[in-house]
Design an enzyme around this catalytic site. Structure first.
Site, PDB file in Angstrom:
ATOM      1  N   HIS A  61       1.062  -1.257   0.315  1.00 27.91           N
ATOM      2  CA  HIS A  61       0.189   0.117   0.208  1.00 27.91           C
ATOM      3  C   HIS A  61       0.449   1.771   0.042  1.00 27.91           C
ATOM      4  O   HIS A  61       1.511   1.411   0.960  1.00 27.91           O
ATOM      5  CB  HIS A  61      -0.977  -0.051   1.404  1.00 27.91           C
ATOM      6  N   HIS A 209     -10.683  -7.410  -0.722  1.00 30.60           N
ATOM      7  CA  HIS A 209      -9.532  -6.749   0.633  1.00 30.60           C
ATOM      8  C   HIS A 209      -9.582  -7.419   1.427  1.00 30.60           C
ATOM      9  O   HIS A 209      -8.362  -7.575   2.116  1.00 30.60           O
ATOM     10  CB  HIS A 209     -10.699  -5.587   1.044  1.00 30.60           C
ATOM     11  N   HIS A 271      -0.809 -12.670   4.239  1.00 30.84           N
ATOM     12  CA  HIS A 271      -0.853 -12.600   6.363  1.00 30.84           C
ATOM     13  C   HIS A 271      -0.945 -14.421   6.172  1.00 30.84           C
ATOM     14  O   HIS A 271       0.271 -15.042   6.241  1.00 30.84           O
ATOM     15  CB  HIS A 271      -1.616 -11.429   6.580  1.00 30.84           C
ATOM     16  N   ASP A 322       4.504  -4.168   2.052  1.00 30.22           N
ATOM     17  CA  ASP A 322       3.051  -4.210   2.841  1.00 30.22           C
ATOM     18  C   ASP A 322       2.111  -1.699   3.245  1.00 30.22           C
ATOM     19  O   ASP A 322       2.693  -1.533   1.929  1.00 30.22           O
ATOM     20  CB  ASP A 322       2.740  -5.112   3.831  1.00 30.22           C
TER      21      ASP A 322
END
Ligand SMILES: [Zn+2]
Length: 454
Positions: A61, A209, A271, A322
């Site tokens: 991100h 998401h 994750h 991330d």
């Protein structure tokens, strides 16, 4: 300017079969078109000591880079969710110009640490307040521009975000900029494909998401939109989200995904921190990639993915930067291994073939998993692959008198700041550890950060 043809020679280079001496790599139109070994350098070759493939960050991100170092004061009960509140506060202020400037710095820093391709998990779509921009993929255009300027390879993963919690809970005020219906998402996805079409070797996947943000019905409608591209989802990062999912669905989230979605080699489960033994075994058997983000997972206090069993069962992983709180590919690998050592009270926990070192096992697995998760021919110094190449400096004190795997181990475990040059799709963008546009990109970032934070 981009050279259409160039020839690089390495005293030693890491090829698919291991380290080879006297390696000439010929690059044409951004791809490796020939690899010769045991050859002497000629006057036409650009010469370097040690060559390795460029790496991928499977999960980024980019805009969160702004928050690096700003959320480290204790404020009552600090955890992932309180960090997210602070991130959401920042999100409300970002303009397209901010996004482009921040993303460019983030990608530049990735290139400087040997990351030549990024999977941008892109969920900040709309104007402040949640109205779509006149151009629905305005932010995707900005991400594409940042990738184009810095020269990083881009896999854009537009994210469907519809709810704030399981069972279709309505989004919060702070999530308005993320939210789409399936119909508006389909438009956004089309426009995103157009946005990256001008970039060489760029591709587009889709992302849900999380199981919090997308209902099972919406997930079912989303998957066909992926066409044949990669599919990414955040899953089981936090114990609280596992608990909520169990309460809602009666089973664990990864287990549910495997039972209800066609999880296969096109999938990247980001994750997957909190998996049971059976979930881990099934994930490995389904050939999905787990997107591990060790630095961010440590920073956010997520937990430690049980990597030893997963890798031993043939499980595939990629590395994601991330939140971009610290962009350092070697450190991601080091922390991945060290987390396992601290839990297992053993050394050299993530193991591959007998004859390869831990650093090499970590590096090669992350490259293979990364290329798979981003669905592109990168991560290997082989003919036909994208010419994503990194040279290591052997002059750093921790790199002296090393050869073969010990070069990777010293870069990863001894913290040697060893990245020398980086070629992305054959274009040399980093020399002597420094991106050729560092001054201009960092300068623009400085202007943005002052308006955002002052
Ligand atoms: Zn993420």
């Amino acid at each position: 300017m981009m050279q259409s043809h160039s020839s690089l020679w390495f005293a030693n280079a890491l090829l698919p079969g291991g380290w080879q001496a006297g390696v000439r790599i010929t690059v044409t139109q951004g791809r490796i078109d020939r690899v010769a070994t045991d050859v002497p350098a000629t006057n036409d070759d650009e010469r370097h000591a040690a060559g390795i493939p460029g790496a991928s960050s499977v999960h980024s991100h980019a805009f969160q880079r702004v928050l690096a170092g700003l959320t480290e004061q204790h404020r009552g009960s600090d955890n992932f969710w309180s960090w997210r509140d602070r991130m959401y506060t920042l999100v409300q202020k970002l303009t397209p110009e901010h996004i482009e400037a921040i993303t460019a710095l983030t990608y530049l820093e990735m290139l400087e640490c040997g990351i030549t391709r990024v999977g941008e998990f892109h969920y900040l779509h709309h104007a402040p307040g949640g109205m779509p921009y006149a151009h629905i993929a305005e932010h995707a255009e900005r991400v594409a521009s940042a990738a184009s300027e810095t020269g990083i390879g881009l896999t854009l993963l537009p994210v469907l975000y519809a709810h704030s919690g399981v069972n279709g809970k309505p989004p919060t005020e702070q999530q308005r900029r993320f939210v789409n219906s399936i119909d508006s998402f389909a438009n956004l996805l089309d426009a995103s494909r157009t946005a990256v079409a001008r970039l060489r070797f760029a591709n587009v996947g889709v992302a849900a998401h999380s199981l919090r943000a997308v209902t099972p019905e919406e997930l079912g409608e989303l998957l066909p939109l992926a066409d044949r591209g990669p599919i990414h989802i955040h899953v089981a990062e936090q114990l609280e989200e596992v608990r909520q999912w169990q309460e809602f669905a009666g089973c664990r989230p990864v287990e549910w995904l495997i039972d209800h979605a066609p999880v296969n080699e096109r999938w990247c489960l980001v994750h997957a921190t909190h998996v049971s033994e059976s979930e881990s075994r099934r994930l490995a058997a389904n050939d999905a990639v787990v997107g591990l983000c060790p630095i961010t997972e440590a920073n956010l206090g997520d937990g430690i993915f049980p990597a030893r069993e997963f890798v031993a069962n043939g499980g595939r992983f990629g590395i994601g930067t991330d939140s971009n709180v610290l962009i350092n590919f070697a450190e991601e690998l080091r922390l991945l291994e060290y987390g396992q050592r601290l839990v297992q009270r053993e050394r050299n926990v993530i193991r591959g073939a007998q004859e390869t070192s831990t650093g090499r096992t970590l590096f090669e697995r992350a490259l293979e998993g990364g290329a798979q998760a981003l669905d592109c021919h990168t991560g290997s110094l082989s003919e036909g692959f994208i010419a994503d190449i990194v040279s290591l400096s052997i002059d750093h004190p921790s790199m002296l008198c090393r050869e073969g795997d010990a070069l990777l181990d010293s870069w990863i475990f001894a913290g040697a700041n060893a990245i020398d040059c980086v070629w992305s799709a054959g274009e040399k963008v980093v020399s002597d550890g420094r991106h050729r546009l560092r001054e201009q990109v960092a300068g623009r970032y400085a202007t943005v950060i002052r308006t955002l934070l002052d």
